[in-house]
Structures are given as C-alpha cells and as structure tokens.
Write an enzyme that holds these catalytic residues in place. Structure first.
Site, PDB file in Angstrom:
ATOM      1  N   PHE A 181       0.818  -1.213   0.000  1.00  0.00           N
ATOM      2  CA  PHE A 181       0.000   0.000   0.000  1.00  0.00           C
ATOM      3  C   PHE A 181       0.853   1.265   0.000  1.00  0.00           C
ATOM      4  CE2 PHE A 181      -3.227  -2.960   2.045  1.00  0.00           C
ATOM      5  CZ  PHE A 181      -3.788  -3.262   0.818  1.00  0.00           C
ATOM      6  N   ASP A 182       2.065   1.187   0.520  1.00  0.00           N
ATOM      7  CA  ASP A 182       3.006   2.293   0.331  1.00  0.00           C
ATOM      8  C   ASP A 182       3.252   2.515  -1.161  1.00  0.00           C
ATOM      9  OD1 ASP A 182       3.839   3.622   2.695  1.00  0.00           O
ATOM     10  OD2 ASP A 182       4.972   1.864   3.314  1.00  0.00           O
ATOM     11  N   VAL A 183       3.494   1.421  -1.868  1.00  0.00           N
ATOM     12  CA  VAL A 183       3.753   1.521  -3.305  1.00  0.00           C
ATOM     13  C   VAL A 183       2.523   2.060  -4.026  1.00  0.00           C
ATOM     14  CG1 VAL A 183       4.267   0.212  -5.404  1.00  0.00           C
ATOM     15  CG2 VAL A 183       5.521  -0.273  -3.288  1.00  0.00           C
TER      16      VAL A 183
END
Length: 398
Positions: free
Chosen positions: A175-177
């Site tokens: 989810f960072d990506v």
C-alpha cells in the site's frame, strides 16, 4: 538549479522542480518515478537521514542499504535541520522555488515550520502540494501510517494466508507503493491543470484509501454485493482453476480464466471429456465445484514435473507459471528481453537498480544519478536558492 548530467533525450518533466520532504517509501517512490522522467528532485533530509538508510540488511558492497537505493535514484540530497533558523529559511526558499512539494509528515506536522500548504501557497500559488498520510487528515490523523498497520486494518491480511491459519501480510509494503503510484498520477494531473490555469492545488492521499481502492474486487464484493470476503489461501473467490496445483515435483500456477482456456487445459492434460462435462461447463460451475474438479486436474498434473507442463500448457495458450524466487524472477525477465536491471549513475558511482517499468518510444526514463549520499548536494542547493532568500533570511543564514 542543481546540475544533473544531461539526459540522452528530452524529458517530459524537464524543468519541473520537486521539493521532496517525504521519507521511507510512498513519497520517495513517487518522486523517483517523477525523477526518472526528468524532474529535478531535491530530497530534503534531517541530519539523521531518511530512515531507510539504516534499514539493513541487506546492504550493497559499499554498505549502503539496498532498501534506500531501491527508491532514491535520480535525486539530489540536502540536509536541513528545521530547528536551525538558517536551515529552515532554506527549506522555505525551496518550497517557494518548487513546482511540486511532496511530504508525508503527520497531518499538520509542518504547520509549525511554515511549510504547510496554506502557508506555502501564499508565496507560491502555482505550487502543486502533495500530502501523504496513513489514514487521512480527519479522525485518523493521529494514527501511525505504517504499511503493515494498513494491511491489517484495511482487510488485506484477513484475505492472505491459509483458510484455517494465521493472517499474513503481503511480502512487500504494497500500500506504500500504491499510495506512491496514486500520488505520482495525481501530481501529473495537477501539473497539467496548472499549465492550463496557472493555479496550483493541494493533493491529499493516504494509505488506507489506496488500500481500499487496491483491493478492487474484494472491496467491491462487500460494497456492491454485501459479501464479506474471507481467506482462501491461494484460491480465487471467482475463478477456478486459478491457483498453484501440484505436479510431479513443484507446484505450478494454472490460470485458466475462461472456457476456451479450460478446454485447452483439459486437452493438454489428456482429459478432454472433463471440459465437456456439464458440471464444469461454465466458470461459475467450475468455481462452485472446485473440490470436485481439482482432483481430476491434479491426477494428471502429478504424472510429470512442472517444467514439462509449463512448456506444453504455454504452447497451447493456457496461462501458467512456476513459483520462482526473486532471483529467478529477475533472471526470467532478463531471458524475456525485459532488461529488468539498469545502472543509475556512471563510473565508480554506478548502482544497479530495477528499471522503470514503462517503455517510452520518444522519452525514455533517465538513470543519470545514483542514489545520493546524505547531504551530498547541500552546498550546491544552498547556493542555487540563495537568491530566493529574503534579506532577513539571508542574514539568518550567515
């Protein structure tokens, strides 16, 4: 402007200055994508540096964290301590000079330094300001924005792992990506709007929203259908066969997503009659009767090794593949001619990195600069910004 080695061809974001006040993953990933396309990204770091500089192992032979190098090519690094008046003046000058500013401090955290959007836009109304948080700026503002926490709270972990086992996180900070990708897309859209109107704007994204969007069919199952998805291991809730199946040696992922592919699968396995069985005629039938169908397939697959079936199924147009290690994945991409590894920088400073995944026919990504050392470009950037300092700020900086 800080000097960069000239790119081999014109870059679509050439001349765009990005003040990168972000750290760790989501923001730096977004700014790396912009830098690949020619943006001048100035990475602002505290005296301690980006957290990922110390996230080890693994490390490169020179001792630099591979985590850090994975998301920081094509950038310049300046060290600024916001508690120091001169450094803070430089940070504000950078915000005034930039076309884009991106940050992932806790919501409201930059306001006390005069680096929040409301303050910065007064001096730079055309600025595109992108703010990334964990859970938004309202009730979730105080929650820590760690990818693992979002994987847990968004529902992803409830879908990952064996049905009767422990929920698992994904193998990457997914989810960072995703938040970084959404941020990069939003910045490009806002730059287009600015070019048309002269106006900047505030962009806000958060990991939780990126997660719910990225869960696509799983969140839609609940939102649109009232069904709460559950953990199914490697099985797919809406398709079968669409999972790893055993062979004589290793598992092989088989993804027969439509009737034609299923028919060809059965033909290659030597059981064409199964494709004609009315119990398995349509995808919904196969999914509902997966426990009946699976043994019919695995009985055939276990007669030969995975490599045998991989060659024959692919030749017949049935999607399938072995479960590779990361090393095998990179090597296979190389065999396919995808050139997954490029070198950022040149000479002794050259660093192997994973290439930008998009191929451009006219404006290929650049890999001019290796990930910078901490504060490597501080003096050069200070000199470039000196004419942006007010008389009072110049006095403070002496």
């Amino acid at each position: 402007m800080p000097e960069s080695p000239p790119a081999a061809s014109p870059q679509p974001l050439e001349g765009v200055v990005v003040a990168d006040f972000s750290r760790v993953l989501a923001g730096p990933y977004a700014t790396m994508l912009l830098a690949d396309l020619g943006a001048e990204v100035i990475k602002v770091e505290s005296p301690a540096g980006d957290d990922t500089r110390s996230w080890v192992p693994p490390v490169r032979p020179d001792g630099v964290s591979t985590y850090y190098t994975s998301i920081n090519r094509n950038k310049s690094s300046v060290v600024l301590d916001f508690k120091d008046d001169a450094d803070l003046a430089t940070a504000r000058a950078l915000a005034r000079r930039a076309d884009v500013m991106i940050e992932n401090f806790k919501p409201g955290g930059l306001a006390r330094f005069g680096l929040d959007y409301r303050t910065v836009r007064q001096a730079n109304p055309s600025l595109v300001y992108c703010s990334i948080s964990g859970f938004g700026t309202q009730a979730g503002a105080a929650l820590p924005g760690y990818d693992l926490i979002v994987q847990a709270m968004s529902g992803l972990m409830s879908l990952t792992g064996d049905p009767d086992g422990t929920p698992y996180r994904a193998g990457i900070s997914v989810f960072d990506v995703m938040a970084g990708l959404h941020s990069a897309v939003a910045i490009l859209a806002a730059l287009r709007h600015r070019d048309a109107t002269g106006e900047g704007q505030l962009l806000e994204t958060n990991l939780m929203s990126a997660a719910l969007s990225g869960l696509v069919n799983q969140t839609a199952a609940y939102v649109a259908g009232g069904s709460v998805p559950f953990r199914m291991g490697n099985a797919h809730p809406s398709l079968f066969p669409y999972e790893p199946l055993p062979t004589a040696d290793d598992d092989l992922v088989v993804a027969a997503g439509n009737n034609a592919q299923f028919t060809r699968l059965c033909e290659v396995l030597g059981i064409p009659e199964v494709a004609l069985d009315p119990r398995f005629a349509e995808n919904g039938d196969r999914t509902a009767r997966r426990e009946e169908l699976r043994p019919l397939l695995t009985n055939q697959l276990t007669t030969h090794p995975a490599s045998y079936w991989f060659d024959r199924l692919n030749a017949a147009g049935v999607p399938c593949g072995p479960i590779n290690t990361v090393a095998q994945g990179v090597e296979y991409a190389q065999e396919l001619g995808l050139e997954p590894v490029v070198h950022a920088g040149s000479g002794e400073n050259s660093v192997p990195v994973v290439r930008n995944p998009v191929t451009y026919s006219a404006t290929p990504p650049r890999y001019d600069l290796a990930p910078p050392g901490l504060g490597e470009h501080t003096e050069r950037i200070r000199a470039w910004l000196s004419d942006e300092l007010s008389p009072a700020e110049r006095k403070e900086s002496r």
